[in-house]
Write a protein that holds these residues in place. Structure first.
Motif, PDB file in Angstrom:
ATOM      1  N   ALA A  84       4.829   7.999   5.038  1.00  0.00           N
ATOM      2  CA  ALA A  84       3.666   7.437   4.357  1.00  0.00           C
ATOM      3  C   ALA A  84       2.396   8.176   4.771  1.00  0.00           C
TER       4      ALA A  84
ATOM      5  N   GLU B  58      -0.009  10.269   2.105  1.00  0.00           N
ATOM      6  CA  GLU B  58      -1.443   9.981   1.980  1.00  0.00           C
ATOM      7  C   GLU B  58      -2.278  11.236   2.231  1.00  0.00           C
ATOM      8  N   LYS B  59      -1.867  12.026   3.218  1.00  0.00           N
ATOM      9  CA  LYS B  59      -2.593  13.281   3.487  1.00  0.00           C
ATOM     10  C   LYS B  59      -2.550  14.217   2.278  1.00  0.00           C
TER      11      LYS B  59
ATOM     12  N   PRO C 213      -4.421   6.620  -6.909  1.00  0.00           N
ATOM     13  CA  PRO C 213      -4.403   6.127  -5.521  1.00  0.00           C
ATOM     14  C   PRO C 213      -5.276   4.890  -5.400  1.00  0.00           C
TER      15      PRO C 213
ATOM     16  N   THR D 177      -7.544   4.643   6.267  1.00  0.00           N
ATOM     17  CA  THR D 177      -6.278   5.339   6.047  1.00  0.00           C
ATOM     18  C   THR D 177      -5.116   4.474   6.490  1.00  0.00           C
ATOM     19  N   VAL D 178      -3.928   4.831   6.055  1.00  0.00           N
ATOM     20  CA  VAL D 178      -2.737   4.063   6.396  1.00  0.00           C
ATOM     21  C   VAL D 178      -2.431   4.112   7.892  1.00  0.00           C
TER      22      VAL D 178
ATOM     23  N   ILE E 206      -4.965  12.938  -0.394  1.00  0.00           N
ATOM     24  CA  ILE E 206      -6.379  13.045  -0.039  1.00  0.00           C
ATOM     25  C   ILE E 206      -6.881  14.460  -0.208  1.00  0.00           C
TER      26      ILE E 206
ATOM     27  N   LEU F  73       1.140   4.364  -2.657  1.00  0.00           N
ATOM     28  CA  LEU F  73       1.099   5.803  -2.357  1.00  0.00           C
ATOM     29  C   LEU F  73       2.211   6.539  -3.089  1.00  0.00           C
TER      30      LEU F  73
ATOM     31  N   TYR G 211       0.833  -1.205   0.000  1.00  0.00           N
ATOM     32  CA  TYR G 211       0.000   0.000   0.000  1.00  0.00           C
ATOM     33  C   TYR G 211       0.867   1.254   0.000  1.00  0.00           C
TER      34      TYR G 211
ATOM     35  N   LYS H 132       1.759   9.378  -5.886  1.00  0.00           N
ATOM     36  CA  LYS H 132       2.407  10.683  -5.746  1.00  0.00           C
ATOM     37  C   LYS H 132       3.202  11.024  -7.004  1.00  0.00           C
TER      38      LYS H 132
END
Length: 320
Positions: A311, A315-316, A236, A243-244, A319, A226, A222, A230
């Motif tokens: 990570a 992810e933030k 994604p 969430t991670v 999102i 990400l 996962y 990116k």
């Protein structure tokens, strides 16, 4: 006396004893954020450190410029508002030379890496000023081309962890498990702590065996996804765990369980001190456990303090 705009010096030996600390506090309070005061004294002013920390809080840096035998000179700097103390993990991630200082004092920078130096020292009853002094000295140590873990892409770091640390665990843990059982059976009667050490090794084996599979099959793929998202090489990917942060919380909890088991083994064995009747297998078991703990500290450090934190940030960003 003030000698220049940048040098703010107070010679406390010229003051009456009852005026020393009040005068220092006044001078400290007058400092602007980022400013500093250098005090000169004829003995170690360490009690001042604790009084200042207790009455003003964690808003200053304390650095010894000179430590006797005739003069003690300390630079006290007022922190800039918003500058929070870095955690042990953050400090170690930036400079592994400082991880050696944490090891020296038994401060956990991997599983317990989310604490500040002051918090960790308070919990262990350590002299925080001494630890911070050693951290400052670490800055002056030569750097011999350290491995730049913090600069690596996360997909590369994840593969490195698997190929280096997971492989190490899989290669060595079966032998450690076998030796722990053998040594317990042969020496457990005279050294009852070996029964508990064997139990702890069994728990470590069960925990890490399942733990590494979860990382390799779920979490690390996962995280690689990400990185790809990116870099705009793929969209994604959806995750069943939300969430991670959710699997990371689980991995960090499992890291802590294994770390606590190894810490208990170290205590039971008195830092791997061999008894007089220790056989070759007994010696090998303790040496392998010591090396295993050393490897695990780096293993968990790379995950908790670098891979996982970055990570979460990636992810933030995706999102948003």
């Amino acid at each position: 006396m003030y000698t220049t705009e940048t040098e703010n010096i107070l010679d406390v030996t010229l003051l009456e004893p009852k005026q020393k600390h009040p005068t220092i506090f006044v001078r400290f309070d007058e400092l602007t954020e980022g400013g500093n005061l250098v005090i000169h004294n004829d003995h170690d002013p360490k009690p001042l450190y604790y009084q200042l920390l207790g009455e003003r809080g964690n808003i200053f840096e304390w650095e010894y410029l000179e430590q006797g035998p005739e003069w003690w000179k300390v630079k006290i700097s007022k922190r800039i508002a918003g500058d929070n103390d870095e955690t042990l993990g953050q400090i170690a991630a930036k400079d592994l030379r400082k991880a050696q200082v944490f090891k020296k004092y038994g401060l956990d920078f991997c599983c317990g890496g989310k604490k500040t130096v002051k918090q960790a020292c308070a919990e262990k009853g350590l002299d925080v000023s001494k630890v911070e002094q050693d951290l400052q000295q670490a800055d002056k140590m030569p750097v011999s081309r350290p491995i730049p873990y913090d600069d690596w892409s996360l997909d590369f770091l994840a593969d490195y962890i698997v190929n280096t640390h997971h492989s190490y665990v899989r290669k060595n843990l079966p032998d450690i498990k076998a030796y722990a059982e053998k040594v317990m059976k042969v020496h457990g009667k005279h050294h009852p702590e070996l029964v508990r050490i064997h139990q702890l090794v069994e728990e470590i084996n069960a925990e890490l065996t399942a733990h590494m599979v979860k990382e390799e099959k779920v979490l690390f793929p996962y995280i690689k996804g990400l990185v790809a998202a990116k870099n705009n090489t793929q969209p994604p990917q959806a995750a069943h765990f939300g969430t991670v942060q959710a699997p990371i919380n689980m991995m960090e909890m499992e890291h802590e369980l294994v770390g606590n088991n190894l810490a208990e083994i170290r205590t039971l064995s008195q830092n791997y001190l061999l008894p007089e009747d220790a056989c070759a297998t007994y010696s090998l078991l303790y040496r392998m456990l010591d090396e295993f703990e050393e490897d695990l500290h780096m293993h968990v450090h790379l995950e908790n303090n670098i891979l996982f934190q970055k990570a979460i940030e990636i992810e933030k960003q995706l999102i948003k």
